[in-house]
Design an enzyme around this catalytic site. Structure first.
Site, PDB file in Angstrom:
ATOM      1  N   CYS A 129       0.888  -1.203   0.135  1.00 62.44           N
ATOM      2  CA  CYS A 129      -0.002  -0.201  -0.118  1.00 62.44           C
ATOM      3  C   CYS A 129       0.845   1.264   0.040  1.00 62.44           C
ATOM      4  CB  CYS A 129      -0.975  -0.245   0.983  1.00 62.44           C
ATOM      5  SG  CYS A 129      -2.135   1.530   1.322  1.00 62.44           S
ATOM      6  N   CYS A 233      -7.779  -1.653   7.035  1.00 58.93           N
ATOM      7  CA  CYS A 233      -9.388  -1.725   6.886  1.00 58.93           C
ATOM      8  C   CYS A 233      -9.927  -2.857   6.407  1.00 58.93           C
ATOM      9  CB  CYS A 233      -9.607  -0.655   6.083  1.00 58.93           C
ATOM     10  SG  CYS A 233     -11.293  -0.186   6.068  1.00 58.93           S
TER      11      CYS A 233
END
Length: 415
Positions: A129, A233
């Site tokens: 990420c 998340c």
């Protein structure tokens, strides 16, 4: 300049690393973009630069099962964080932009992660990420908006970017450990590009967490007491409580045997089935029923090997079983955080000075490297000073010389 900004600069001077410049700051009219996640760390970053006339906030939505979503209100995973970021921006009187990078995250982080799991590896999506989204796609977006190399990107990671005082590398940015070792996030940044380091400022890396919260209270940020986020998340907010159950939604079931191997005879014994070799990682405790009345099988059992070809998972008894500990690790696809190629001489010098260390997960105690056996320019085997538990193929091996991140690569095998 605000009081907390002045105090921050003074702390940077007091904590200057020998041989490195003090953290540099933008010029008054530079474009400054602050990544705002809705947490206290990024909120303090925004407060430190709020007095600059050309400061902007940006909030990224990177995950969503429905990639057609365009607003955070449509995804409960991001709704509260976006509202917190908006509230902080309003309090500091700075604009904040919402951007959606779900498709990029899916293609460059999530899909490769699934492929790695299906092959039996243990990937780290947080590193991907940072590499492809936070310091990849976001910077592409900002290049278009402000012009390439025409802005600073400020992020709330616990790491530092510093330049040397002198020598041939004095103009090159170096990624360093964060001051606050309990929160150091340099491991997660070990795959970012060298050009991106040139435009990054990581102020939180010069502070401790208590200092960050103190500064947040000083400027009356509502995030001052907000708990730290835990993990990514799509794990925390999936409808299932366990990551294995989450992966079942995306990976096909490929049944295989859970076995033990007799160390003397090599005989295999099957004790059960698993839904796929992705369902367990090396070192993980496995919930399987073995005959507890037999002294040979009493106690807890842990995964020691995974075989993609046979789809077998090998288990051993005891968390501290010797088969879980290795002191040689082979690393492939090593990416150096420098414009220069990886120097064998530099690594050998660091080994001789006992300053070369490795980590295969964040926040672990660094392990001293005692020798390097080169396979090619970006692949090698490391001999470690001590045996380490559960080094799994697919994890990133990050190398450090003292406080500096040299780079990282993927663990191919450990022995």
């Amino acid at each position: 300049m605000s009081k907390i900004t002045s105090r921050f600069l003074e702390l940077c001077k007091q904590r200057r690393l020998p041989g490195y410049h003090v953290q540099s700051m933008p010029s008054k009219f530079d474009n400054i973009v602050v990544g705002m996640s809705g947490g206290v760390d990024s909120s303090v970053c925004a407060a430190l630069f709020a007095a600059y006339p050309n400061v902007h906030g940006v909030y990224m939505q990177n995950w969503g099962k429905d990639q057609s979503l365009t607003r955070p209100e449509e995804d409960p995973c991001y709704e509260k964080e976006w509202k917190d970021a908006e509230k902080v921006a309003k309090h500091l009187n700075i604009p904040v932009e919402f951007v959606n990078f779900e498709k990029d995250y899916w293609l460059n982080v999530f899909a490769p992660m699934l492929e790695q799991y299906s092959m039996g590896y243990t990937p780290n999506p947080d590193i991907g990420c940072n590499q492809f989204v936070k310091f990849g796609k976001l910077m592409d977006h900002l290049d278009v908006k402000f012009g390439k190399n025409n802005y600073w990107l400020v992020m709330g990671h616990y790491a530092r970017i510093l330049r040397r005082d002198s020598g041939p590398e004095r103009s090159e940015p170096h990624l360093m450990r964060g001051l606050y070792q309990q929160k150091d996030q340099s491991y997660y940044l070990s795959q970012v590009s060298v050009p991106s380091l040139n435009q990054m400022i990581l102020p939180i890396g010069h502070l401790t967490k208590p200092e960050v919260r103190e500064m947040a209270k000083e400027v009356d940020l509502h995030t001052a007491t907000k708990p730290d986020s835990q993990g990514i998340c799509f794990v925390n907010n999936s409808q299932h409580g366990k990551f294995k159950n989450f992966l079942k939604e995306y990976l096909p079931m490929e049944l295989g045997n859970i076995i033990t191997i007799d160390e003397l005879t090599g005989k295999k014994t099957v004790w059960g089935k698993h839904p796929g070799i992705w369902s367990y990682t090396i070192g993980q405790k496995i919930g399987i029923s073995l005959p507890q009345g037999d002294p040979r099988y009493q106690g807890a059992w842990y995964v020691s090997e995974k075989n993609k070809r046979t789809r077998e998972i090998v288990i051993v008894r005891g968390k501290d079983n010797n088969n879980l500990f290795k002191d040689v690790v082979t690393v492939k696809h090593f990416k150096i955080l420098s414009k220069n190629p990886l120097s064998k001489e530099e690594l050998n010098e660091a080994i001789n000075k006992e300053t070369l260390h490795m980590q295969f997960r964040s926040l672990q105690t660094p392990v001293k490297v005692t020798s390097v056996e080169w396979i090619n320019s970006n692949e090698f085997s490391l001999k470690l000073e001590r045996k380490e538990r559960a080094m799994a193929p697919g994890q990133y091996c990050c190398l450090y010389v003292n406080e500096r991140v040299i780079g990282s690569g993927i663990i191919d095998c450990a022995r």
